[in-house]
Write a protein that holds these residues in place. Structure first.
Motif, PDB file in Angstrom:
ATOM      1  N   ARG A  45       0.855  -1.196   0.000  1.00  0.00           N
ATOM      2  CA  ARG A  45       0.000   0.000   0.000  1.00  0.00           C
ATOM      3  C   ARG A  45       0.887   1.241   0.000  1.00  0.00           C
ATOM      4  N   PRO A  46       0.344   2.376  -0.448  1.00  0.00           N
ATOM      5  CA  PRO A  46       1.130   3.620  -0.384  1.00  0.00           C
ATOM      6  C   PRO A  46       1.483   3.956   1.062  1.00  0.00           C
ATOM      7  N   PHE A  47       2.660   4.505   1.251  1.00  0.00           N
ATOM      8  CA  PHE A  47       3.151   4.882   2.569  1.00  0.00           C
ATOM      9  C   PHE A  47       2.570   6.238   2.950  1.00  0.00           C
ATOM     10  N   LYS A  48       1.948   6.348   4.128  1.00  0.00           N
ATOM     11  CA  LYS A  48       1.348   7.595   4.594  1.00  0.00           C
ATOM     12  C   LYS A  48       1.999   7.998   5.909  1.00  0.00           C
ATOM     13  N   VAL A  49       2.272   9.284   6.068  1.00  0.00           N
ATOM     14  CA  VAL A  49       2.941   9.784   7.261  1.00  0.00           C
ATOM     15  C   VAL A  49       2.014  10.711   8.029  1.00  0.00           C
ATOM     16  N   ARG A  50       1.991  10.557   9.332  1.00  0.00           N
ATOM     17  CA  ARG A  50       1.270  11.454  10.240  1.00  0.00           C
ATOM     18  C   ARG A  50       2.247  11.831  11.341  1.00  0.00           C
ATOM     19  N   ILE A  51       2.316  13.108  11.664  1.00  0.00           N
ATOM     20  CA  ILE A  51       3.208  13.570  12.722  1.00  0.00           C
ATOM     21  C   ILE A  51       2.367  14.237  13.803  1.00  0.00           C
ATOM     22  N   ALA A  52       2.681  13.930  15.038  1.00  0.00           N
ATOM     23  CA  ALA A  52       2.009  14.557  16.177  1.00  0.00           C
ATOM     24  C   ALA A  52       3.066  14.995  17.178  1.00  0.00           C
ATOM     25  N   LEU A  53       2.948  16.217  17.673  1.00  0.00           N
ATOM     26  CA  LEU A  53       3.869  16.723  18.678  1.00  0.00           C
ATOM     27  C   LEU A  53       3.098  17.148  19.918  1.00  0.00           C
ATOM     28  N   HIS A  54       3.526  16.624  21.044  1.00  0.00           N
ATOM     29  CA  HIS A  54       2.946  16.940  22.343  1.00  0.00           C
ATOM     30  C   HIS A  54       4.097  16.906  23.338  1.00  0.00           C
ATOM     31  N   ASN A  98       0.161  13.124   5.762  1.00  0.00           N
ATOM     32  CA  ASN A  98       1.236  13.968   5.225  1.00  0.00           C
ATOM     33  C   ASN A  98       1.262  15.361   5.855  1.00  0.00           C
ATOM     34  N   GLY A  99       0.683  15.493   7.028  1.00  0.00           N
ATOM     35  CA  GLY A  99       0.696  16.751   7.762  1.00  0.00           C
ATOM     36  C   GLY A  99       1.046  16.485   9.207  1.00  0.00           C
ATOM     37  N   MET A 100       0.727  17.438  10.078  1.00  0.00           N
ATOM     38  CA  MET A 100       1.020  17.227  11.489  1.00  0.00           C
ATOM     39  C   MET A 100      -0.029  17.866  12.380  1.00  0.00           C
ATOM     40  N   ALA A 101      -0.090  17.353  13.595  1.00  0.00           N
ATOM     41  CA  ALA A 101      -0.951  17.908  14.634  1.00  0.00           C
ATOM     42  C   ALA A 101      -0.055  18.312  15.800  1.00  0.00           C
ATOM     43  N   LEU A 102      -0.308  19.489  16.323  1.00  0.00           N
ATOM     44  CA  LEU A 102       0.464  20.018  17.444  1.00  0.00           C
ATOM     45  C   LEU A 102      -0.492  20.330  18.590  1.00  0.00           C
TER      46      LEU A 102
END
Length: 80
Positions: free
Chosen positions: A4-13, A43-47
């Protein structure tokens, strides 16, 4: 090759965690970080608010309000 396509999610806490690194740890800070990752756009991030407070306004002006996660306010930076 991935099936499957590789998906990135970034979270910073951030927060204080006192732990013995030789054992699995359960902490509110770690739980919040894991839950914030789930609301992060692909492909984005949550802060979280503690992180956003440390950033320059030129960065935070581009963030969108996100959902409340475990009582912590989040902000989203959508992927491209």
């Amino acid at each position: 090759r991935l099936s499957r396509p590789f998906k990135v999610r970034i979270a910073l806490h951030m927060g204080r965690v006192l732990a013995d690194l030789t054992q699995v740890q359960f902490s509110h800070v770690i739980d919040v970080a894991a839950h914030v990752e789930k609301v992060s756009p692909v492909n984005g991030m949550a802060l979280t608010q503690p992180i956003v407070q440390l950033l320059d306004p030129s960065v935070t002006d581009r963030l969108e309000p996100g959902p409340d996660v475990d009582g912590v306010v989040t902000y989203l930076q959508p992927g491209s």
